[in-house]
Design an enzyme around this catalytic site. Structure first.
Site, mmCIF file in Angstrom:
data_model
loop_
_atom_site.group_PDB
_atom_site.id
_atom_site.type_symbol
_atom_site.label_atom_id
_atom_site.label_comp_id
_atom_site.label_asym_id
_atom_site.label_seq_id
_atom_site.Cartn_x
_atom_site.Cartn_y
_atom_site.Cartn_z
ATOM 1 N N HIS A 186 67.963 -2.867 -35.667
ATOM 2 C CA HIS A 186 66.630 -2.955 -35.056
ATOM 3 C C HIS A 186 66.519 -4.092 -34.048
ATOM 4 O O HIS A 186 65.845 -3.961 -33.033
ATOM 5 C CB HIS A 186 65.548 -3.045 -36.143
ATOM 6 C CG HIS A 186 65.420 -1.766 -36.911
ATOM 7 N ND1 HIS A 186 65.446 -1.690 -38.276
ATOM 8 C CD2 HIS A 186 65.313 -0.484 -36.473
ATOM 9 C CE1 HIS A 186 65.348 -0.425 -38.656
ATOM 10 N NE2 HIS A 186 65.270 0.319 -37.579
ATOM 11 N N ASP A 229 60.794 4.882 -39.148
ATOM 12 C CA ASP A 229 60.793 3.828 -40.179
ATOM 13 C C ASP A 229 60.051 2.576 -39.708
ATOM 14 O O ASP A 229 59.689 1.730 -40.514
ATOM 15 C CB ASP A 229 62.230 3.464 -40.580
ATOM 16 C CG ASP A 229 63.090 3.165 -39.363
ATOM 17 O OD1 ASP A 229 62.881 2.118 -38.739
ATOM 18 O OD2 ASP A 229 63.970 3.984 -39.025
ATOM 19 N N GLU A 276 57.463 10.182 -33.078
ATOM 20 C CA GLU A 276 58.357 10.607 -34.181
ATOM 21 C C GLU A 276 58.015 12.064 -34.511
ATOM 22 O O GLU A 276 56.846 12.408 -34.663
ATOM 23 C CB GLU A 276 58.132 9.674 -35.378
ATOM 24 C CG GLU A 276 58.610 10.172 -36.728
ATOM 25 C CD GLU A 276 60.127 10.368 -36.832
ATOM 26 O OE1 GLU A 276 60.877 9.416 -36.642
ATOM 27 O OE2 GLU A 276 60.543 11.525 -37.114
ATOM 28 N N ASP A 331 57.438 16.051 -30.727
ATOM 29 C CA ASP A 331 58.820 16.058 -30.224
ATOM 30 C C ASP A 331 58.950 15.105 -29.028
ATOM 31 O O ASP A 331 58.204 15.230 -28.038
ATOM 32 C CB ASP A 331 59.175 17.489 -29.807
ATOM 33 C CG ASP A 331 60.659 17.629 -29.504
ATOM 34 O OD1 ASP A 331 61.325 16.605 -29.230
ATOM 35 O OD2 ASP A 331 61.155 18.763 -29.551
ATOM 36 N N GLY A 332 59.899 14.178 -29.137
ATOM 37 C CA GLY A 332 60.111 13.191 -28.080
ATOM 38 C C GLY A 332 60.484 13.827 -26.746
ATOM 39 O O GLY A 332 60.177 13.268 -25.689
ATOM 40 N N ASP A 349 65.562 5.833 -30.626
ATOM 41 C CA ASP A 349 65.998 5.426 -31.971
ATOM 42 C C ASP A 349 66.072 6.698 -32.811
ATOM 43 O O ASP A 349 65.243 6.945 -33.684
ATOM 44 C CB ASP A 349 64.959 4.439 -32.527
ATOM 45 C CG ASP A 349 65.310 3.944 -33.919
ATOM 46 O OD1 ASP A 349 66.389 4.267 -34.431
ATOM 47 O OD2 ASP A 349 64.466 3.235 -34.502
ATOM 48 N N THR A 359 68.028 10.167 -34.838
ATOM 49 C CA THR A 359 69.089 10.599 -35.736
ATOM 50 C C THR A 359 70.281 11.041 -34.881
ATOM 51 O O THR A 359 70.230 10.998 -33.646
ATOM 52 C CB THR A 359 68.577 11.761 -36.624
ATOM 53 O OG1 THR A 359 67.711 12.587 -35.834
ATOM 54 C CG2 THR A 359 67.786 11.265 -37.803
HETATM 55 N N1 SAM Z 1 68.468 3.995 -37.055
HETATM 56 C C1 SAM Z 1 68.704 5.335 -37.341
HETATM 57 C C2 SAM Z 1 70.098 5.831 -37.244
HETATM 58 O O1 SAM Z 1 70.754 5.697 -36.201
HETATM 59 O O2 SAM Z 1 70.563 6.379 -38.239
HETATM 60 C C3 SAM Z 1 67.673 6.245 -36.783
HETATM 61 C C4 SAM Z 1 66.441 6.000 -37.560
HETATM 62 S S1 SAM Z 1 65.036 6.910 -37.293
HETATM 63 C C5 SAM Z 1 64.620 7.253 -38.960
HETATM 64 C C6 SAM Z 1 65.483 8.466 -36.579
HETATM 65 C C7 SAM Z 1 64.283 9.396 -36.453
HETATM 66 O O3 SAM Z 1 64.427 10.255 -35.315
HETATM 67 C C8 SAM Z 1 64.073 10.359 -37.644
HETATM 68 O O4 SAM Z 1 62.975 9.930 -38.390
HETATM 69 C C9 SAM Z 1 63.867 11.726 -37.009
HETATM 70 O O5 SAM Z 1 62.848 12.469 -37.612
HETATM 71 C C10 SAM Z 1 63.543 11.334 -35.553
HETATM 72 N N2 SAM Z 1 63.777 12.400 -34.572
HETATM 73 C C11 SAM Z 1 64.828 13.262 -34.520
HETATM 74 N N3 SAM Z 1 64.678 14.101 -33.474
HETATM 75 C C12 SAM Z 1 63.524 13.750 -32.849
HETATM 76 C C13 SAM Z 1 62.816 14.256 -31.703
HETATM 77 N N4 SAM Z 1 63.296 15.286 -31.008
HETATM 78 N N5 SAM Z 1 61.651 13.653 -31.353
HETATM 79 C C14 SAM Z 1 61.158 12.598 -32.065
HETATM 80 N N6 SAM Z 1 61.766 12.102 -33.166
HETATM 81 C C15 SAM Z 1 62.934 12.663 -33.542
#
Ligand code: SAM
Length: 275
Positions: free
Chosen positions: A62, A86, A106, A137-138, A155, A157
């Site tokens: 972070h 998170d 998110e 959706d981002g 940030d 997945t």
């Molecule tokens: N630090 C982390 C890692 O690299 O493992 C990432 C943490 S954060 C929890 C990742 C977030 O991205 C998830 O909560 C997921 O729901 C979100 N996410 C995935 N695809 C997304 C999208 N298209 N738009 C917005 N959020 C998204």
């Protein structure tokens, strides 16, 4: 009884963690979500079996995903975080006094709700009045908000499922449009040890969209390969030419001004990889 989480993010290698307690487990609209308490890393957020963040080592990720771009930009006022439910990135961003507003976009509201409930050390800044939480959706959010943000932090997945579209040239072009004229963005860009072709492709995709592209590294014990890459795309500011003496001393555990440029020094195998 011995309970272990076996993380299978990488096809032929696993990471395992001894579980003290399963605090929550559910299937959300987007993913399997678990909050586990572990002996070594404390509470952790796990999505689709992959560790996202843990109480013990979250500070590395972070701090590095936020302070590098925020201290590279001259005067960041408006910041967007894509993913990051998170709240850890938000906590770090709000340590910068110039920031007036930060939007968290998110896709999965359950990540936000359960992080607030079980991971308050990481998530509590989501309640700060400067933070707006937008559930959606981002990819669409970025297209709909042209020219608005000084800094964008992706940030996300890993590049599968809902996050797949956050790792391609179209998305990087949309990020370029969503930034102000001197804007800068950063994304977590995976492990060069296990996924070299992903790291290489992402770097080159970002390079086609931005005039300044730089990769930096940080050591995150719970991510596969530990040594994790982040890539910056910037319109104007170069993290390697800023005056580090202007970096203010803020409350961190990993990031500090001498690391600002040092983390961009890459080992030979990564330099060769990204050419
Ligand atoms: N630090 C982390 C890692 O690299 O493992 C990432 C943490 S954060 C929890 C990742 C977030 O991205 C998830 O909560 C997921 O729901 C979100 N996410 C995935 N695809 C997304 C999208 N298209 N738009 C917005 N959020 C998204």
């Amino acid at each position: 009884m011995d309970l272990w989480l076996k993380e299978k993010q990488i096809e032929n290698a696993v990471m395992t963690y001894k579980i003290k307690e399963t605090l929550h487990i559910e299937k959300t609209k987007y993913q399997d979500l678990a909050i586990l308490d572990t002996y070594e890393f404390g509470r952790m957020l796990v999505l689709d079996g992959i560790v996202q963040t843990t109480i013990k080592d979250e500070f590395v990720y972070h701090e590095m995903i936020t302070h590098i771009p925020l201290f590279t930009h001259n005067n960041p006022k408006k910041v967007l975080v894509v993913g990051g439910g998170d709240g850890g990135a938000i906590r770090e961003i709000l340590k910068h006094p110039s920031v007036e507003k930060v939007v968290l976009c998110e896709i999965d509201e359950r990540v936000v709700d359960l992080s607030l409930k079980y991971l308050p050390e990481i998530s509590s800044a989501l309640n700060d009045p400067r933070c707006e939480v937008f559930i959606g959706d981002g990819i669409k959010y970025v297209i709909d908000h042209k020219g608005e943000f000084d800094v964008i932090i992706v940030d996300s997945t890993d590049p599968f499922g809902a996050a797949e579209g956050l790792f391609n040239v179209n998305f990087y072009n949309s990020l370029y449009e969503c930034l102000t004229e001197d804007g800068i963005f950063v994304a977590q860009t995976e492990t060069p040890i296990y996924l070299p072709q992903v790291v290489k492709k992402v770097f080159h995709d970002i390079k086609t969209a931005f005039p300044i592209t730089r990769m930096f590294m940080a050591a995150i014990p719970t991510y596969p390969g530990v040594y994790w890459s982040f890539t910056i795309g910037s319109k104007k500011y170069d993290p390697l030419t800023i005056d580090e003496n202007k970096i203010k001393d803020i409350d961190t555990k990993y990031y500090h001004k001498d690391l600002h440029k040092a983390c961009f020094v890459l080992p030979k195998y990564i330099k060769n990889l990204i050419g």
